[in-house]
Design a protein around this motif. Structure first.
Motif, PDB file in Angstrom:
ATOM      1  N   ARG A 150     -17.349 -76.538   4.255  1.00 22.07           N
ATOM      2  CA  ARG A 150     -17.623 -75.417   5.162  1.00 22.07           C
ATOM      3  C   ARG A 150     -16.868 -74.179   4.669  1.00 22.07           C
ATOM      4  O   ARG A 150     -15.642 -74.191   4.515  1.00 22.07           O
ATOM      5  N   ILE A 160     -16.450 -69.743   4.763  1.00 25.47           N
ATOM      6  CA  ILE A 160     -16.691 -68.487   5.463  1.00 25.47           C
ATOM      7  C   ILE A 160     -16.438 -67.313   4.512  1.00 25.47           C
ATOM      8  O   ILE A 160     -15.770 -67.466   3.483  1.00 25.47           O
ATOM      9  N   ALA A 193     -20.525 -71.283   6.967  1.00 23.01           N
ATOM     10  CA  ALA A 193     -20.280 -71.386   8.406  1.00 23.01           C
ATOM     11  C   ALA A 193     -20.336 -70.043   9.108  1.00 23.01           C
ATOM     12  O   ALA A 193     -20.598 -69.983  10.312  1.00 23.01           O
ATOM     13  N   TYR A 222     -12.523 -67.871  14.891  1.00 23.60           N
ATOM     14  CA  TYR A 222     -13.465 -68.923  14.510  1.00 23.60           C
ATOM     15  C   TYR A 222     -12.730 -70.092  13.871  1.00 23.60           C
ATOM     16  O   TYR A 222     -13.021 -71.260  14.165  1.00 23.60           O
ATOM     17  N   ILE A 223     -11.773 -69.791  13.008  1.00 27.98           N
ATOM     18  CA  ILE A 223     -11.028 -70.846  12.313  1.00 27.98           C
ATOM     19  C   ILE A 223     -10.250 -71.707  13.298  1.00 27.98           C
ATOM     20  O   ILE A 223     -10.104 -72.934  13.113  1.00 27.98           O
ATOM     21  N   HIS A 262     -13.026 -74.088  14.778  1.00 27.09           N
ATOM     22  CA  HIS A 262     -13.941 -74.839  13.920  1.00 27.09           C
ATOM     23  C   HIS A 262     -13.240 -75.270  12.637  1.00 27.09           C
ATOM     24  O   HIS A 262     -12.240 -74.676  12.228  1.00 27.09           O
ATOM     25  N   VAL A 266     -12.897 -75.260   8.859  1.00 30.09           N
ATOM     26  CA  VAL A 266     -13.245 -74.399   7.730  1.00 30.09           C
ATOM     27  C   VAL A 266     -12.396 -74.826   6.546  1.00 30.09           C
ATOM     28  O   VAL A 266     -11.182 -74.995   6.675  1.00 30.09           O
ATOM     29  N   ALA A 308     -12.165 -69.896   2.504  1.00 23.00           N
ATOM     30  CA  ALA A 308     -12.480 -68.551   2.974  1.00 23.00           C
ATOM     31  C   ALA A 308     -12.482 -67.596   1.787  1.00 23.00           C
ATOM     32  O   ALA A 308     -11.484 -67.493   1.063  1.00 23.00           O
ATOM     33  N   LEU A 345      -6.424 -74.583   4.756  1.00 24.50           N
ATOM     34  CA  LEU A 345      -7.461 -73.610   4.420  1.00 24.50           C
ATOM     35  C   LEU A 345      -7.158 -72.981   3.060  1.00 24.50           C
ATOM     36  O   LEU A 345      -6.058 -72.480   2.832  1.00 24.50           O
TER      37      LEU A 345
END
Length: 380
Positions: A9, A11, A36, A48-49, A52, A54, A57, A82
């Motif tokens: 996923r 972003i 995503a 958002y992170i 959800h 992720v 990025a 992340l």
């Protein structure tokens, strides 16, 4: 966290909406990747992170309010799992980026190969496998609207049931993501017909459209409500959309990005919808044609400065064939011929342009062009 055989996923965080489109299209071409979301600021991305999962990025460094660097530093403390990949126009931040344990650092303009390289690094860390079933996502849709009109999927090209069903799809394509009233569709696409017949043809064309799309697994992209219809194609790869998005990335032209700029020009293989002659598309066709012409002239000027006259002549000759009355193109092309000491080519071009002007507009070349021609003759 169980990772094997799952989608990664990803972003994108960038305050330029054009980058959302560019990065989105590249990422959707890579297997095992789920885009995503795309965010214009770090605050909305952070929210958002928090809610959800992720994994990666792609983050622009120069951002309003909180910079990409500040975001990465904060995520390192809050979400150490992340991985951040910086995407920026500036090379000078690389050392600082890697001190923040960034996974990678990409300098714009971005290429698919460079993004794929970063994704492979992330997959190696996460041990993701590219085993996700193709049936879990809709088939990719490629739309070619420059120089003609074709909708293509893995099953091949869409076979239109009628000329009007193809035109209806093209019209909805230009307004994709929006619902269009039946009254507007009747007026714009079926306006040459009596009102009663137009309503019937609209219903028939919608039916034909869905039947044509069904073998490709994309019948559902045609949306409808009580008032009208729309096209849900947010994941499609559309040539004229990609062309405009790439144009927005071009600030300067130099040896570093010239190849990328030339690739952008090649995307424009012809006017919007080619020879279809859709009256409702004339304004957009003219706008895109003007954007392409401006790109060609800018490219040609840069190539002449770099002493790459042959490339410049090739571009300008094609542009001149598109619009024989464009004096700026003629001036640049004459300059390119003169730089190569091709006096005869320069003279033929001037005489040809002079003849076209008199035949089509009954006027002579401008004093500026006459003076340039005389100067070129004297200097050679």
């Amino acid at each position: 966290m169980e990772r094997g055989g799952r989608w990664m996923r990803v972003i994108v965080i960038d305050d330029e909406k054009a980058m959302h489109l560019i990065m989105g299209k590249m990422l959707r071409k890579l297997p095992g990747i789920e885009l995503a979301g795309c965010f214009a600021d770090t605050a909305s991305a952070s929210r958002y992170i928090q809610e959800h999962e992720v994994h990666v990025a792609f983050v622009d460094i120069s951002m309003p309010q909180e910079s990409g660097m500040q975001f990465a530093e904060r995520m390192a403390a809050q979400r150490p799992e992340l991985h951040v990949i910086f995407v920026t126009s500036h090379k000078g931040y690389a050392l600082d980026a890697f001190e923040l344990s960034a996974l990678d650092y990409i300098v714009k303009p971005v290429s698919l190969e460079r993004v794929e390289k970063s994704i492979k690094r992330a997959k190696a860390i996460y041990h993701f496998h590219e085993t996700a079933s193709a049936a879990s996502t809709p088939p990719p849709v490629h739309i070619f609207a420059l120089g003609g009109f074709e909708v293509r999927t893995a099953a091949g090209s869409v076979k239109w049931k009628s000329r009007k069903s193809a035109e209806l799809f093209a019209y909805l394509l230009m307004l994709r993501g929006r619902m269009v009233s039946r009254a507007r569709l009747v007026a714009e696409v079926f306006g040459e017909m009596p009102s009663k017949n137009a309503e019937t043809y609209l219903n028939t064309s919608i039916y034909q459209l869905r039947k044509a799309l069904e073998p490709h697994g994309i019948k559902s992209v045609i949306q409808s409500n009580a008032d009208g219809y729309g096209l849900d194609l947010h994941d499609a790869i559309i040539d004229y959309v990609e062309f405009e998005a790439r144009l927005k990335q071009i600030d300067t032209m130099d040896n570093v990005n010239m190849e990328w700029c030339l690739e952008t020009e090649k995307l424009y293989v012809g006017d919007l919808f080619g020879d279809k002659g859709y009256i409702w598309a004339l304004n957009d066709a003219s706008r895109l044609s003007a954007l392409h012409a401006a790109l060609v002239k800018k490219l040609a000027s840069a190539l002449i400065e770099q002493r790459k006259e042959d490339l410049a002549i090739g571009l300008l000759a094609k542009q001149h064939a598109r619009n024989e009355l464009d004096e700026e193109t003629v001036i640049l092309l004459m300059g390119a011929y003169a730089a190569k000491k091709e006096l005869s080519s320069c003279e033929r071009l001037y005489r040809s342009y002079e003849k076209v002007l008199r035949q089509e507009l009954n006027i002579d070349p401008s004093q500026e062009l006459k003076a340039l021609y005389a100067e070129l003759l004297l200097s050679n």
